[in-house]
Design a protein around this motif. Structure first.
Motif, short mmCIF file in Angstrom:
data_model
loop_
_atom_site.label_atom_id
_atom_site.label_comp_id
_atom_site.label_asym_id
_atom_site.label_seq_id
_atom_site.Cartn_x
_atom_site.Cartn_y
_atom_site.Cartn_z
N GLU A 22 0.83 -1.21 0.00
CA GLU A 22 0.00 0.00 0.00
C GLU A 22 0.86 1.26 0.00
O GLU A 22 0.59 2.21 -0.73
CB GLU A 22 -0.92 0.00 1.23
CG GLU A 22 -1.83 1.22 1.31
CD GLU A 22 -2.73 1.19 2.53
OE1 GLU A 22 -3.35 2.22 2.83
OE2 GLU A 22 -2.80 0.14 3.19
N GLU A 23 1.93 1.23 0.81
CA GLU A 23 2.79 2.42 0.90
C GLU A 23 3.58 2.63 -0.39
O GLU A 23 3.69 3.76 -0.87
CB GLU A 23 3.74 2.27 2.09
CG GLU A 23 3.02 2.33 3.43
CD GLU A 23 3.96 2.24 4.61
OE1 GLU A 23 3.49 2.49 5.74
OE2 GLU A 23 5.15 1.92 4.41
N ILE A 24 4.13 1.56 -0.93
CA ILE A 24 4.93 1.68 -2.15
C ILE A 24 4.06 2.14 -3.33
O ILE A 24 4.54 2.81 -4.25
CB ILE A 24 5.62 0.35 -2.49
CG1 ILE A 24 6.57 -0.06 -1.36
CG2 ILE A 24 6.41 0.46 -3.80
CD1 ILE A 24 7.64 0.93 -1.03
N SER A 25 2.78 1.81 -3.28
CA SER A 25 1.88 2.22 -4.36
C SER A 25 1.79 3.74 -4.48
O SER A 25 1.45 4.27 -5.53
CB SER A 25 0.48 1.63 -4.14
OG SER A 25 -0.16 2.24 -3.02
N GLU A 26 2.13 4.45 -3.39
CA GLU A 26 2.07 5.91 -3.40
C GLU A 26 3.12 6.52 -4.33
O GLU A 26 2.96 7.65 -4.79
CB GLU A 26 2.26 6.45 -1.98
CG GLU A 26 1.17 6.02 -1.01
CD GLU A 26 1.45 6.51 0.41
OE1 GLU A 26 2.37 7.34 0.57
OE2 GLU A 26 0.75 6.07 1.33
N VAL A 27 4.20 5.78 -4.56
CA VAL A 27 5.29 6.33 -5.40
C VAL A 27 5.51 5.51 -6.67
O VAL A 27 6.40 5.81 -7.46
CB VAL A 27 6.61 6.42 -4.61
CG1 VAL A 27 6.48 7.42 -3.49
CG2 VAL A 27 7.04 5.06 -4.07
N LYS A 28 4.70 4.48 -6.88
CA LYS A 28 4.83 3.69 -8.10
C LYS A 28 4.57 4.54 -9.33
O LYS A 28 3.74 5.44 -9.31
CB LYS A 28 3.84 2.51 -8.08
CG LYS A 28 4.36 1.25 -7.43
CD LYS A 28 3.40 0.11 -7.64
CE LYS A 28 3.96 -1.20 -7.11
NZ LYS A 28 3.02 -2.33 -7.29
N SER A 29 5.29 4.25 -10.37
CA SER A 29 5.11 4.98 -11.61
C SER A 29 5.68 4.14 -12.75
O SER A 29 6.53 3.28 -12.54
CB SER A 29 5.83 6.33 -11.55
OG SER A 29 5.62 7.07 -12.73
N GLU A 30 5.17 4.41 -13.94
CA GLU A 30 5.68 3.69 -15.11
C GLU A 30 7.17 3.98 -15.30
O GLU A 30 7.62 5.11 -15.12
CB GLU A 30 4.89 4.14 -16.35
CG GLU A 30 5.22 3.33 -17.59
CD GLU A 30 4.40 3.78 -18.79
OE1 GLU A 30 4.68 3.29 -19.89
OE2 GLU A 30 3.52 4.64 -18.62
N LYS A 31 7.91 2.95 -15.60
CA LYS A 31 9.37 3.01 -15.84
C LYS A 31 10.18 3.25 -14.56
O LYS A 31 11.37 3.52 -14.62
CB LYS A 31 9.72 4.08 -16.87
CG LYS A 31 9.13 3.81 -18.25
CD LYS A 31 9.55 4.89 -19.24
CE LYS A 31 8.95 4.64 -20.62
NZ LYS A 31 9.34 5.69 -21.59
N LEU A 32 9.51 3.18 -13.39
CA LEU A 32 10.23 3.31 -12.12
C LEU A 32 10.55 1.92 -11.59
O LEU A 32 9.65 1.10 -11.38
CB LEU A 32 9.38 4.07 -11.11
CG LEU A 32 9.97 4.23 -9.71
CD1 LEU A 32 11.19 5.13 -9.75
CD2 LEU A 32 8.93 4.78 -8.73
#
Length: 207
Positions: A22-32
């Motif tokens: 849940e926490e990591i989803s806050e900074v997930k982004s394409e190509k990251l």
């Protein structure tokens, strides 16, 4: 970590995976690209500032040189928000060090930096730059230090080698495998730039 990884996260062993996701989803982004590690309970024969913290965030060179250029500074603001939540968690936790029997590096009574949380950046030359957070200071002081150094590192990648961070560390060890440590001065609240040698000297002088 893989050279292509932009971010790294460390959580304690046994910390719920659903909360991590849940926490990591806050900074997930394409190509990251990121890696998540688990911090084991271990005995370390090392100086206090070398021992890994329970919660650690690593913001690596590829993040600044490739991903951030494409994603823009909006993502950097989200990442700082994530880091501040980790700081708040670390401020409420109490972790203790137990020194190894064979270690001659005794735990300093005057070492007050948190063993719960840390944030490590990577410089343009590949050096690790670890932010330390004094347990005797307020959470707001921790957050202000993060904001201040965040500006340093952005300018570092934009203007290297004619940047403030490079100037601040010019008198420290030039060896690239030496970690740079950033402390908050408990009185002035200004950032102090150290390596292992200067932290040892400071510890002896304060002892």
């Amino acid at each position: 970590m893989n050279k292509k990884v932009h971010l790294g996260f460390e959580y304690p062993k046994g910390f719920p995976q659903e909360i991590i996701d849940e926490e990591i989803s806050e900074v997930k982004s394409e190509k990251l690209y990121f890696e998540i590690g688990r911090q084991e309970n271990e005995v370390y024969a090392a100086m206090e500032w070398v021992v890994p913290t329970l919660f650690a965030t690593y913001i690596l060179k590829p993040y600044f040189e490739s991903f951030l250029k494409e994603a823009g500074k909006d993502h950097y603001e989200m990442l700082k928000s994530f880091c501040k939540k980790q700081l708040a968690r670390g401020k409420t936790m109490d972790s203790h060090l137990i020194s190894a029997d064979q270690s001659n590096l005794k735990i300093s009574k005057n070492f007050t930096q948190s063993h719960s949380v840390s944030i490590t950046f990577q410089s343009k030359t590949g050096r690790q730059v670890k932010l330390l957070f004094d347990n005797n200071l307020e959470l707001k002081d921790w957050e202000n230090a993060l904001e201040e150094f965040s500006k340093y590192i952005i300018e570092h990648y934009s203007n290297f080698p004619n940047d403030q961070f490079t100037d601040k560390i010019k008198d420290l060890s030039p060896k690239e495998y030496f970690v740079i440590y950033i402390k908050i001065n408990p009185i002035s609240k200004e950032l102090e730039f150290h390596d292992d040698h200067t932290l040892i000297l400071e510890s002896k002088n304060c002892g």
